[in-house]
Design a protein around this motif. Sequence first.
Motif, PDB file in Angstrom:
ATOM      1  N   ALA A 148       0.830  -1.206   0.000  1.00 20.25           N
ATOM      2  CA  ALA A 148       0.000   0.000   0.000  1.00 20.25           C
ATOM      3  C   ALA A 148       0.862   1.254   0.000  1.00 20.25           C
ATOM      4  CB  ALA A 148      -0.929  -0.005   1.211  1.00 20.25           C
ATOM      5  N   ALA A 149       1.954   1.223   0.764  1.00 16.28           N
ATOM      6  CA  ALA A 149       2.835   2.393   0.847  1.00 16.28           C
ATOM      7  C   ALA A 149       3.505   2.686  -0.486  1.00 16.28           C
ATOM      8  CB  ALA A 149       3.888   2.182   1.929  1.00 16.28           C
ATOM      9  N   PHE A 150       3.882   1.641  -1.195  1.00 17.15           N
ATOM     10  CA  PHE A 150       4.597   1.869  -2.446  1.00 17.15           C
ATOM     11  C   PHE A 150       3.686   1.998  -3.661  1.00 17.15           C
ATOM     12  CE2 PHE A 150       7.913   0.280   0.353  1.00 17.15           C
ATOM     13  CZ  PHE A 150       8.844   1.295   0.181  1.00 17.15           C
ATOM     14  N   LEU A 151       2.487   1.455  -3.579  1.00 16.48           N
ATOM     15  CA  LEU A 151       1.533   1.616  -4.680  1.00 16.48           C
ATOM     16  C   LEU A 151       0.700   2.887  -4.529  1.00 16.48           C
ATOM     17  CD1 LEU A 151       0.262  -2.038  -5.180  1.00 16.48           C
ATOM     18  CD2 LEU A 151       1.715  -0.716  -6.719  1.00 16.48           C
ATOM     19  N   GLY A 152       0.476   3.316  -3.292  1.00 13.86           N
ATOM     20  CA  GLY A 152      -0.295   4.532  -3.041  1.00 13.86           C
ATOM     21  C   GLY A 152      -1.697   4.434  -3.613  1.00 13.86           C
ATOM     22  N   ASP A 153      -2.072   5.446  -4.397  1.00 12.21           N
ATOM     23  CA  ASP A 153      -3.415   5.497  -4.999  1.00 12.21           C
ATOM     24  C   ASP A 153      -3.678   4.352  -5.968  1.00 12.21           C
ATOM     25  OD1 ASP A 153      -4.144   7.775  -3.634  1.00 12.21           O
ATOM     26  OD2 ASP A 153      -3.482   9.136  -5.223  1.00 12.21           O
ATOM     27  N   LYS A 154      -2.628   3.739  -6.488  1.00  7.26           N
ATOM     28  CA  LYS A 154      -2.776   2.656  -7.470  1.00  7.26           C
ATOM     29  C   LYS A 154      -3.125   1.320  -6.809  1.00  7.26           C
ATOM     30  CE  LYS A 154       0.660   4.944 -10.261  1.00  7.26           C
ATOM     31  NZ  LYS A 154       2.024   5.244  -9.970  1.00  7.26           N
ATOM     32  N   LEU A 155      -3.145   1.268  -5.486  1.00  8.51           N
ATOM     33  CA  LEU A 155      -3.403   0.020  -4.770  1.00  8.51           C
ATOM     34  C   LEU A 155      -4.727  -0.605  -5.181  1.00  8.51           C
ATOM     35  CD1 LEU A 155      -2.578  -1.981  -2.485  1.00  8.51           C
ATOM     36  CD2 LEU A 155      -3.951  -0.565  -0.960  1.00  8.51           C
ATOM     37  N   ARG A 156      -5.774   0.191  -5.211  1.00  4.71           N
ATOM     38  CA  ARG A 156      -7.112  -0.342  -5.532  1.00  4.71           C
ATOM     39  C   ARG A 156      -7.186  -0.881  -6.961  1.00  4.71           C
ATOM     40  NH1 ARG A 156     -11.736   2.779  -2.270  1.00  4.71           N
ATOM     41  NH2 ARG A 156     -10.536   3.192  -0.408  1.00  4.71           N
ATOM     42  N   ALA A 157      -6.431  -0.286  -7.861  1.00  5.22           N
ATOM     43  CA  ALA A 157      -6.441  -0.753  -9.242  1.00  5.22           C
ATOM     44  C   ALA A 157      -5.569  -1.996  -9.417  1.00  5.22           C
ATOM     45  CB  ALA A 157      -5.962   0.362 -10.175  1.00  5.22           C
ATOM     46  N   ALA A 158      -4.476  -2.076  -8.656  1.00  5.48           N
ATOM     47  CA  ALA A 158      -3.522  -3.168  -8.826  1.00  5.48           C
ATOM     48  C   ALA A 158      -3.898  -4.432  -8.065  1.00  5.48           C
ATOM     49  CB  ALA A 158      -2.130  -2.707  -8.383  1.00  5.48           C
ATOM     50  N   VAL A 159      -4.636  -4.275  -6.972  1.00  6.56           N
ATOM     51  CA  VAL A 159      -4.949  -5.411  -6.106  1.00  6.56           C
ATOM     52  C   VAL A 159      -6.458  -5.499  -5.923  1.00  6.56           C
ATOM     53  CG1 VAL A 159      -4.583  -6.384  -3.800  1.00  6.56           C
ATOM     54  CG2 VAL A 159      -2.757  -5.086  -4.893  1.00  6.56           C
ATOM     55  N   PRO A 160      -7.038  -6.679  -6.108  1.00  7.38           N
ATOM     56  CA  PRO A 160      -8.497  -6.829  -5.929  1.00  7.38           C
ATOM     57  C   PRO A 160      -8.858  -6.875  -4.433  1.00  7.38           C
ATOM     58  CG  PRO A 160      -7.527  -8.941  -6.493  1.00  7.38           C
ATOM     59  CD  PRO A 160      -6.421  -7.922  -6.546  1.00  7.38           C
ATOM     60  N   LEU A 161      -8.826  -5.705  -3.782  1.00 13.75           N
ATOM     61  CA  LEU A 161      -9.022  -5.631  -2.339  1.00 13.75           C
ATOM     62  C   LEU A 161     -10.363  -6.201  -1.892  1.00 13.75           C
ATOM     63  CD1 LEU A 161      -7.522  -2.120  -1.516  1.00 13.75           C
ATOM     64  CD2 LEU A 161      -6.500  -4.363  -1.157  1.00 13.75           C
ATOM     65  N   ARG A 162     -11.403  -5.923  -2.647  1.00  9.90           N
ATOM     66  CA  ARG A 162     -12.741  -6.407  -2.264  1.00  9.90           C
ATOM     67  C   ARG A 162     -12.790  -7.932  -2.273  1.00  9.90           C
ATOM     68  NH1 ARG A 162     -17.980  -7.275  -4.903  1.00  9.90           N
ATOM     69  NH2 ARG A 162     -19.572  -6.861  -3.345  1.00  9.90           N
ATOM     70  N   ALA A 163     -12.260  -8.538  -3.306  1.00 10.25           N
ATOM     71  CA  ALA A 163     -12.259 -10.003  -3.393  1.00 10.25           C
ATOM     72  C   ALA A 163     -11.401 -10.617  -2.290  1.00 10.25           C
ATOM     73  CB  ALA A 163     -11.742 -10.442  -4.766  1.00 10.25           C
ATOM     74  N   ILE A 164     -10.264 -10.015  -2.001  1.00  9.55           N
ATOM     75  CA  ILE A 164      -9.399 -10.516  -0.931  1.00  9.55           C
ATOM     76  C   ILE A 164     -10.096 -10.379   0.415  1.00  9.55           C
ATOM     77  CG2 ILE A 164      -7.242 -10.108   0.332  1.00  9.55           C
ATOM     78  CD1 ILE A 164      -6.002  -9.314  -2.386  1.00  9.55           C
ATOM     79  N   ARG A 165     -10.743  -9.229   0.630  1.00  4.98           N
ATOM     80  CA  ARG A 165     -11.443  -8.999   1.898  1.00  4.98           C
ATOM     81  C   ARG A 165     -12.573 -10.001   2.097  1.00  4.98           C
ATOM     82  NH1 ARG A 165     -13.848  -4.473   0.919  1.00  4.98           N
ATOM     83  NH2 ARG A 165     -15.942  -5.261   1.086  1.00  4.98           N
ATOM     84  N   ILE A 166     -13.338 -10.275   1.062  1.00  7.75           N
ATOM     85  CA  ILE A 166     -14.459 -11.224   1.166  1.00  7.75           C
ATOM     86  C   ILE A 166     -13.944 -12.652   1.338  1.00  7.75           C
ATOM     87  CG2 ILE A 166     -16.389 -12.243  -0.098  1.00  7.75           C
ATOM     88  CD1 ILE A 166     -16.949  -9.385  -1.168  1.00  7.75           C
ATOM     89  N   ALA A 167     -12.927 -13.034   0.592  1.00 10.93           N
ATOM     90  CA  ALA A 167     -12.347 -14.382   0.752  1.00 10.93           C
ATOM     91  C   ALA A 167     -11.786 -14.559   2.163  1.00 10.93           C
ATOM     92  CB  ALA A 167     -11.254 -14.619  -0.290  1.00 10.93           C
ATOM     93  N   GLY A 168     -11.111 -13.541   2.665  1.00 12.05           N
ATOM     94  CA  GLY A 168     -10.601 -13.591   4.041  1.00 12.05           C
ATOM     95  C   GLY A 168     -11.731 -13.705   5.050  1.00 12.05           C
ATOM     96  N   ALA A 169     -12.817 -12.974   4.816  1.00 13.60           N
ATOM     97  CA  ALA A 169     -13.968 -13.035   5.722  1.00 13.60           C
ATOM     98  C   ALA A 169     -14.556 -14.442   5.762  1.00 13.60           C
ATOM     99  CB  ALA A 169     -15.027 -12.028   5.285  1.00 13.60           C
ATOM    100  N   ILE A 170     -14.648 -15.060   4.613  1.00 13.13           N
ATOM    101  CA  ILE A 170     -15.180 -16.428   4.547  1.00 13.13           C
ATOM    102  C   ILE A 170     -14.242 -17.389   5.279  1.00 13.13           C
ATOM    103  CG2 ILE A 170     -15.697 -18.351   2.980  1.00 13.13           C
ATOM    104  CD1 ILE A 170     -16.728 -16.141   0.994  1.00 13.13           C
TER     105      ILE A 170
END
Length: 187
Positions: free
Chosen positions: A148-170
């Motif tokens: 996150a620190a090195f990607l900055g604003d590009k984090l959301r575009a580069a990493v599927p945060l929503r999918a990771i968050r939901i998979a982690g929740a499951i």
Amino acid sequence: MDALVTAFVAAFIAEWGDKTQLIVALLAARSGRPGLVLAGLLVAATVSAAVAAFAGALVGATITIRAMSLMVALALLFAGVAGLFRRGTPSIGSARTPVLLAALLLCLAAEMGDRTQFITFAVAGRFDSPALAACGATAAIFAAAVPAAFLGDKLRAAVPLRAIRIAGAILFLVAGFIVAVHALRLA
């Protein structure tokens, strides 16, 4: 060693798409100084994890292994439910605040009462190893924030945060259910 690995894995999964990671991304993008942002985060993560681990060890020493196992299950279930809710973009305050101080204060505020802190509390109490649980959680928070620190604003575009968050929740919900069933079977 179980406390270290368990705390690291659980906290690492919990931190993806969490407010702390988003704060780090926003501060790093705004300031252009990811090293200072990570330094502030490291101090905040250490304090948060140490408080949770110390409290978990205190409580763990006063209750039975069955009750502590149920507490671990509850922490995992809480982490799973919390992961199902979308995180809003946090406010990062004034540009006049020094980056290191902003990172420290904002990350500390984001971690207090967070699912990572509950998991650290439960793991430290369950394994009676607050130092290892705190180290594992701190390392995981930091490891999840580095991209996150090195990607900055590009984090959301580069990493599927929503999918990771939901998979982690499951994963947390399933693990919490399994731990609860095993805890209820303890004699």
